[in-house]
Design an enzyme around this catalytic site. Structure first.
Site, PDB file in Angstrom:
ATOM      1  N   HIS A  14      -7.450  -0.771   5.581  1.00 10.72           N
ATOM      2  CA  HIS A  14      -6.432   0.162   6.086  1.00 10.72           C
ATOM      3  C   HIS A  14      -6.262   1.298   5.077  1.00 10.72           C
ATOM      4  O   HIS A  14      -6.263   2.480   5.445  1.00 10.72           O
ATOM      5  CB  HIS A  14      -5.128  -0.600   6.297  1.00 10.72           C
ATOM      6  CG  HIS A  14      -3.996   0.224   6.803  1.00 10.72           C
ATOM      7  ND1 HIS A  14      -3.973   0.773   8.070  1.00 10.72           N
ATOM      8  CD2 HIS A  14      -2.812   0.582   6.216  1.00 10.72           C
ATOM      9  CE1 HIS A  14      -2.838   1.442   8.238  1.00 10.72           C
ATOM     10  NE2 HIS A  14      -2.127   1.335   7.137  1.00 10.72           N
ATOM     11  N   HIS A  37       1.428   3.972   1.961  1.00  9.65           N
ATOM     12  CA  HIS A  37       1.974   4.736   3.088  1.00  9.65           C
ATOM     13  C   HIS A  37       3.504   4.819   3.021  1.00  9.65           C
ATOM     14  O   HIS A  37       4.177   3.859   2.655  1.00  9.65           O
ATOM     15  CB  HIS A  37       1.515   4.140   4.420  1.00  9.65           C
ATOM     16  CG  HIS A  37       0.074   4.414   4.708  1.00  9.65           C
ATOM     17  ND1 HIS A  37      -0.668   3.664   5.602  1.00  9.65           N
ATOM     18  CD2 HIS A  37      -0.779   5.348   4.211  1.00  9.65           C
ATOM     19  CE1 HIS A  37      -1.916   4.148   5.649  1.00  9.65           C
ATOM     20  NE2 HIS A  37      -2.000   5.155   4.816  1.00  9.65           N
ATOM     21  N   ASP A  86       5.941   4.756   5.121  1.00 13.35           N
ATOM     22  CA  ASP A  86       6.826   3.828   5.834  1.00 13.35           C
ATOM     23  C   ASP A  86       6.901   2.467   5.135  1.00 13.35           C
ATOM     24  O   ASP A  86       7.645   1.583   5.563  1.00 13.35           O
ATOM     25  CB  ASP A  86       6.408   3.673   7.298  1.00 13.35           C
ATOM     26  CG  ASP A  86       5.008   3.122   7.477  1.00 13.35           C
ATOM     27  OD1 ASP A  86       4.113   3.492   6.702  1.00 13.35           O
ATOM     28  OD2 ASP A  86       4.799   2.312   8.409  1.00 13.35           O
ATOM     29  N   HIS A  87       6.164   2.329   4.036  1.00 14.18           N
ATOM     30  CA  HIS A  87       6.217   1.111   3.216  1.00 14.18           C
ATOM     31  C   HIS A  87       6.813   1.368   1.836  1.00 14.18           C
ATOM     32  O   HIS A  87       7.265   0.429   1.184  1.00 14.18           O
ATOM     33  CB  HIS A  87       4.820   0.518   3.068  1.00 14.18           C
ATOM     34  CG  HIS A  87       4.236   0.051   4.363  1.00 14.18           C
ATOM     35  ND1 HIS A  87       4.111  -1.270   4.705  1.00 14.18           N
ATOM     36  CD2 HIS A  87       3.768   0.753   5.431  1.00 14.18           C
ATOM     37  CE1 HIS A  87       3.591  -1.368   5.915  1.00 14.18           C
ATOM     38  NE2 HIS A  87       3.369  -0.157   6.379  1.00 14.18           N
ATOM     39  N   HIS A 139       4.678  -4.715  11.135  1.00 18.30           N
ATOM     40  CA  HIS A 139       5.007  -3.985  12.361  1.00 18.30           C
ATOM     41  C   HIS A 139       5.105  -4.937  13.550  1.00 18.30           C
ATOM     42  O   HIS A 139       4.417  -5.954  13.607  1.00 18.30           O
ATOM     43  CB  HIS A 139       3.940  -2.929  12.686  1.00 18.30           C
ATOM     44  CG  HIS A 139       3.918  -1.776  11.739  1.00 18.30           C
ATOM     45  ND1 HIS A 139       4.706  -0.665  11.902  1.00 18.30           N
ATOM     46  CD2 HIS A 139       3.198  -1.569  10.608  1.00 18.30           C
ATOM     47  CE1 HIS A 139       4.463   0.185  10.909  1.00 18.30           C
ATOM     48  NE2 HIS A 139       3.551  -0.341  10.117  1.00 18.30           N
ATOM     49  N   ASP A 181      -0.238  -3.885   6.369  1.00 15.16           N
ATOM     50  CA  ASP A 181      -0.885  -3.352   7.567  1.00 15.16           C
ATOM     51  C   ASP A 181      -2.349  -3.778   7.660  1.00 15.16           C
ATOM     52  O   ASP A 181      -3.154  -3.106   8.296  1.00 15.16           O
ATOM     53  CB  ASP A 181      -0.800  -1.822   7.582  1.00 15.16           C
ATOM     54  CG  ASP A 181       0.588  -1.312   7.942  1.00 15.16           C
ATOM     55  OD1 ASP A 181       1.477  -2.131   8.220  1.00 15.16           O
ATOM     56  OD2 ASP A 181       0.780  -0.076   7.901  1.00 15.16           O
ATOM     57  N   HIS A 234       0.848  -1.193   0.000  1.00 16.40           N
ATOM     58  CA  HIS A 234       0.000   0.000   0.000  1.00 16.40           C
ATOM     59  C   HIS A 234       0.884   1.243   0.000  1.00 16.40           C
ATOM     60  O   HIS A 234       2.101   1.144   0.074  1.00 16.40           O
ATOM     61  CB  HIS A 234      -0.982  -0.010   1.170  1.00 16.40           C
ATOM     62  CG  HIS A 234      -0.368   0.095   2.534  1.00 16.40           C
ATOM     63  ND1 HIS A 234       0.399  -0.910   3.092  1.00 16.40           N
ATOM     64  CD2 HIS A 234      -0.408   1.084   3.475  1.00 16.40           C
ATOM     65  CE1 HIS A 234       0.792  -0.554   4.298  1.00 16.40           C
ATOM     66  NE2 HIS A 234       0.318   0.658   4.558  1.00 16.40           N
TER      67      HIS A 234
END
Length: 269
Positions: free
Chosen positions: A118, A62, A64-65, A180, A142, A60
């Site tokens: 998410h 975001h 941090d990915h 995570h 996530d 996805h």
């Protein structure tokens, strides 16, 4: 050079930021990375293990990915697989439900599952059981966490419940590589919701000891999640009773309303 599909592959966890796991799928020579939010962490891991990057897989949008992708592409000219329903400019092979991400250098085939909730276009990747009988792998981003699920930033409770239902239908021994290290906080919530769950008590003890030793609690398995994760167990009478006792759910609520109430409780836990 390509490998036969049965070539032995391993998964290496690369910690990043405060609690992210970036995943390297490798055969000792080549590696594909899942959700590289931090390029330097991946570059360091590749160098340390003498691996050459051959593909990037994204679940996805975001940061941090995806944040490390541009820098990685400066070092390696590789395909970038990712969700077709999200605006990620670096994707070269856009994927959706039923598509296959194939990485020839590793003989790796990953089936794609649409798992919105998410984010609206979130996808997950499944490596089916190997010819040697090795357990399937799920890279859930996530969506499904060890002991929990992602927050609903873009999707609806109904979408997330359906997405988790798809993942729960995978074989029990499927290894769950989530993104995570949230496990202990997720399990504290699970224990508040379903305090009589003996499998959960056992998991809390085991995973607490792992963290005290500095070990990862990931991967878990689909069987473990079905036995202990409240977001796969939201139809269980004990969980429904907890929601009602806490005044978070009406007695005539639907299953999706129960799931929504559970996720709201977790948000404020």
């Amino acid at each position: 050079m390509t490998h036969s599909p049965e070539h032995a592959l391993s998964v290496l966890a690369v910690p990043a930021f405060a609690d992210n796991y970036l995943w390297l799928i490798h055969d000792g020579r080549h590696a594909a990375v899942v959700d590289p939010g931090d390029a330097m962490a991946i570059l360091d891991a590749l160098q340390a293990h003498q691996l050459t990057l051959c593909a990037i897989l994204l679940t996805h949008h975001h940061a941090d990915h995806t944040g490390g992708v541009p820098e990685l592409l400066q070092h390696f000219a590789v395909p970038v697989f990712g969700p077709r329903n999200e605006a990620i400019t670096t994707i070269t092979q856009a994927l959706g439900e039923g598509d296959v991400a194939y990485v020839p250098e590793l003989g790796l085939q990953m089936t794609v599952i649409d798992v919105p909730g998410h984010t609206k276009g979130h996808i997950a990747y499944v490596r089916q059981r190997s010819e040697q009988g090795d357990a399937p792998w799920l890279f859930s981003g996530d969506t499904l966490f060890a002991g929990g699920c992602g927050r609903l930033f873009e999707g609806t409770p109904g979408q997330m419940a359906d997405s988790l239902g798809k993942l729960a239908a995978l074989p029990d021994d499927t290894e769950v590589f989530c993104a995570h290290e949230y496990t202990l906080s997720n399990l504290r919530f699970a224990n508040a919701v379903e305090p009589g769950n003996l499998a959960l008590q056992e998991r809390i003890a085991i995973d607490t000891e792992k963290r005290q030793q500095g070990l990862s609690t990931v991967p878990s398995t689909i069987a473990m999640e079905k036995a202990t994760n409240p977001f796969l167990r939201y139809r269980e009478p004990a969980i429904l009773n907890s929601l009602k006792v806490e005044g978070k759910l009406a007695s005539d609520a639907s299953p999706v309303e129960a799931f929504a109430a559970l996720r709201m409780w977790k948000n404020n836990f």
